[in-house]
Design a protein around this motif. Sequence first.
Motif, short mmCIF file in Angstrom:
data_model
loop_
_atom_site.label_atom_id
_atom_site.label_comp_id
_atom_site.label_asym_id
_atom_site.label_seq_id
_atom_site.Cartn_x
_atom_site.Cartn_y
_atom_site.Cartn_z
N GLN A 134 0.90 -1.06 0.13
CA GLN A 134 0.01 0.11 0.06
C GLN A 134 0.90 1.02 0.09
N GLY A 135 0.38 2.13 -0.78
CA GLY A 135 1.28 3.48 -0.63
C GLY A 135 1.68 4.05 -2.16
N GLY A 136 0.97 3.24 -3.14
CA GLY A 136 1.12 3.92 -4.37
C GLY A 136 2.60 4.06 -4.80
N GLU A 138 5.00 5.76 -3.79
CA GLU A 138 5.63 6.03 -2.81
C GLU A 138 6.14 4.64 -2.15
N ALA A 139 5.36 3.66 -2.40
CA ALA A 139 5.72 2.11 -2.13
C ALA A 139 6.73 1.81 -2.79
N GLN A 140 7.04 2.04 -4.36
CA GLN A 140 7.85 1.72 -5.15
C GLN A 140 9.37 2.29 -4.53
N ASP A 141 9.10 3.61 -4.29
CA ASP A 141 10.32 4.36 -3.79
C ASP A 141 10.79 3.43 -2.66
N TRP A 142 9.82 3.09 -1.61
CA TRP A 142 10.24 2.11 -0.38
C TRP A 142 10.92 0.97 -0.56
N PRO A 204 8.34 12.83 -0.34
CA PRO A 204 8.84 13.52 -1.39
C PRO A 204 8.11 14.05 -2.65
N THR A 205 7.11 13.31 -3.03
CA THR A 205 6.36 13.51 -4.00
C THR A 205 5.29 14.41 -3.96
N ASP A 206 5.01 14.66 -2.77
CA ASP A 206 3.55 15.51 -2.53
C ASP A 206 3.94 16.87 -2.38
N ILE A 207 3.42 18.10 -3.20
CA ILE A 207 3.74 19.17 -3.19
C ILE A 207 3.35 19.99 -1.90
N GLN A 212 3.23 10.37 4.94
CA GLN A 212 2.83 9.21 4.19
C GLN A 212 3.21 8.23 4.70
N THR A 213 2.35 7.30 4.88
CA THR A 213 2.74 5.88 5.29
C THR A 213 2.56 4.78 4.15
N THR A 214 3.77 4.26 4.08
CA THR A 214 4.01 3.11 2.89
C THR A 214 4.37 1.91 3.42
#
Length: 362
Positions: A134-136, A138-142, A204-207, A212-214
């Motif tokens: 879960q996390g869109g 962001e989860a890929q970055d994690w 880091p991607t949210d303006i 964010q929880t990932t």
Amino acid sequence: MAVNHEQELAKLRERIETMGAYLHIERKRPELADLELKSAAPGFWDDQDKAQATMSKASALRDEIAEYDAALSSLEDAEVANELALEEDDDDLDAEVASAIAALGKRADALELASWFDDELDSSDAIVSINPGQGGLEAQDWTDMLYRMYSRYVEKKGWKLKVLDVVPGEGIGLDRAVFQVEGKNAYGMLRSEHGVHRLVRISPTDIKGRRQTTFASVEVMPVMSDDIEVNLNPNDVRVDVYRSSGPGGQCVNTTDSAVRLTHIPTGIVVTCQNEKSQLMNKESAFKVLRGRLYELERQKRDAELDAIRGEKQENGFGSQIRNYVLFPYQLVKDLRSGVETGNVDAVLSGALEPFVIGYHTW
């Protein structure tokens, strides 16, 4: 004035000898001698795979016995030095004994750690798979962050990492990462990492800079040796090939090197694309598939205590084994062992040993 360290040394001797019993050192000496005799026999290298397995086992036994013998030898030297320091009231020699006791404590810790890995597969190499949860995006970055964390841990341990399948995500991070770790007790050590890992940070991607929880899941499997039977019928496996740089899909072009295996009875899918040839990718993919099928059989035999994978959990809220919090405070905490640290940067740079040891102690 020299201090008598006799009691400390006696406790160390008891501890080291106890570890020797747990490690079955005296039983392993004749086992090593037998393997060395076999390796010197004519025709030993006629079967390369079997010979390599024998040599690898002999090397592991030799190292284990040598570590135990070296600890005992150092202990005996410290005992003699302690007696001399008392007889001559030698402060310098007394300081050397104190230093030797500290070093022996660390050696005893290492022997104790080795004694925990007595499962038939603990000494195996490991295959690690990391997948975003879960996390869109962001989860890929994690997933990418975890891949780098484990890569650095492997480097710190002096182990070897072999990439099997690393797929970039859409925009950032990784869509998945699969790699093999080769080293002493690699699977035994790394099975502590199996489960869901949760990251909390400012995105880091949210303006708007919101928190964010990932989530990402880590799966750890043993590399199966050929002498361990796994019920794998080649007729039950569909093999597809595709271009490594593409999105996948069946392809008739024989120059395509990436391989996807689908085990039809279970639905297990394995991909590998980072080797140099289709043949090598296929071989690596079958290693992963054999490991997963072995885990499945272990789960069926023992639903309450799965020695290979542990309980299957969802890759999201409430199922994590460890939290990595970067904001509003900094903390990494394992929810099983209770081990925690505020030095998040060190952990993400591969300082995982306290968590690995904490898990096995737990």
